[in-house]
Design an enzyme around this catalytic site. Structure first.
Site, PDB file in Angstrom:
ATOM      1  N   LYS A   1      -5.411  -5.610  -3.562  1.00 25.06           N
ATOM      2  CA  LYS A   1      -4.323  -6.336  -4.117  1.00 25.06           C
ATOM      3  C   LYS A   1      -3.699  -7.447  -4.396  1.00 25.06           C
ATOM      4  O   LYS A   1      -3.536  -8.005  -5.928  1.00 25.06           O
ATOM      5  CB  LYS A   1      -3.095  -5.371  -3.495  1.00 25.06           C
ATOM      6  CG  LYS A   1      -1.966  -4.848  -4.684  1.00 25.06           C
ATOM      7  CD  LYS A   1      -1.250  -4.622  -3.882  1.00 25.06           C
ATOM      8  CE  LYS A   1      -0.022  -5.905  -2.963  1.00 25.06           C
ATOM      9  NZ  LYS A   1       0.983  -5.239  -2.078  1.00 25.06           N
TER      10      LYS A   1
ATOM     11  N   ASP B   1       0.555  -1.802  -6.627  1.00 27.09           N
ATOM     12  CA  ASP B   1       0.811  -1.617  -4.860  1.00 27.09           C
ATOM     13  C   ASP B   1       2.252  -0.248  -5.389  1.00 27.09           C
ATOM     14  O   ASP B   1       1.211   0.637  -5.659  1.00 27.09           O
ATOM     15  CB  ASP B   1       2.328  -2.692  -5.384  1.00 27.09           C
ATOM     16  CG  ASP B   1       3.274  -2.507  -6.354  1.00 27.09           C
ATOM     17  OD1 ASP B   1       2.744  -1.249  -7.389  1.00 27.09           O
ATOM     18  OD2 ASP B   1       3.806  -3.513  -6.798  1.00 27.09           O
TER      19      ASP B   1
END
Ligand code: SF4
Length: 216
Positions: free
Chosen positions: A121, A140
């Site tokens: 991420k 996310d």
């Protein structure tokens, strides 16, 4: 409409709804974005931007962050939460940048994810926004929720969700697509009270009026 066609329609719609969607963390270079992204775990971008303004004025290079004492850094980032772990990771990853990458942030997924505390991420945020590289899709909490509500995945594991999205969305749109889902998640499709009545993509959403609505 099958999933791929619906994704194409969503891309077209989001392009019109959020033409200027961008990363809401404030940064001037890849190192600042990397550190801001570490700080953003379990914290709002607004809070991170407040903290990072003075942090980046005081510490400018990977050496600066590698050298700062643990307690001093903890104090500087305290209000972002989980500050002990974040300070530890920032110091360790900056030490690794100094030792292995000439104090520069590498524009490379494998090298980034080998840094302490950096997962896909964070690496995707940095690659997409600081380097303009579409190496993956940022997954996310907003992207997890929206991808499921919009019926683009049935997975809950971020890496599996990312794989589904990379399969559905053309590569040149990967970074934009995550911005669009994050912006829509913040502004319209919130976790507890999605505004399905006012939602611009309601007709493309299999979850419209079916999820998360708390009684008023
Ligand atoms: S229709 Fe509702 S659940 Fe679907 S994306 Fe819009 S706000 Fe979210």
């Amino acid at each position: 409409m099958n999933r791929k066609e619906r994704t194409a329609a969503l891309l077209e719609a989001f392009r019109g709804i959020y033409p200027s969607a961008h990363c809401e963390l404030v940064f001037a270079n890849p190192l600042q974005l990397l550190i801001a992204t570490v700080l953003s775990a379990q914290c709002t971008d607004k809070r991170v931007n407040l903290v990072s303004e003075s942090l980046f004025a005081q510490y400018k290079t990977a050496e600066d962050f590698a050298k700062v004492g643990q307690e001093e850094l903890e104090e500087a980032i305290r209000s972002t939460g989980f500050f002990r772990n974040k300070a530890k990771n920032i110091r360790a990853l900056c030490a690794a940048l100094v030792e292995h990458h000439g104090s520069q942030v590498p524009a490379d997924m494998e090298a980034l994810t080998a840094l302490p505390g950096v997962g896909r991420k964070t690496a995707n945020v940095v690659l997409g926004n600081a380097f303009g590289l579409n190496e993956g899709v940022v997954v996310d909490t907003h992207v997890i929720r929206l991808a499921n509500r919009l019926g683009l995945t049935t997975e809950t594991d971020p890496e599996k969700i990312e794989a589904d999205l990379m399969d559905l969305v053309p590569r040149e749109q990967w970074t934009n697509f995550s911005h669009w889902l994050i912006w829509h998640g913040r502004r319209r499709c919130t976790a507890r009270n999605p505004d399905c009545a006012g939602c611009e993509v309601q007709k493309l959403c299999p979850s419209a009026f079916k999820v998360g609505q708390t009684k008023k």
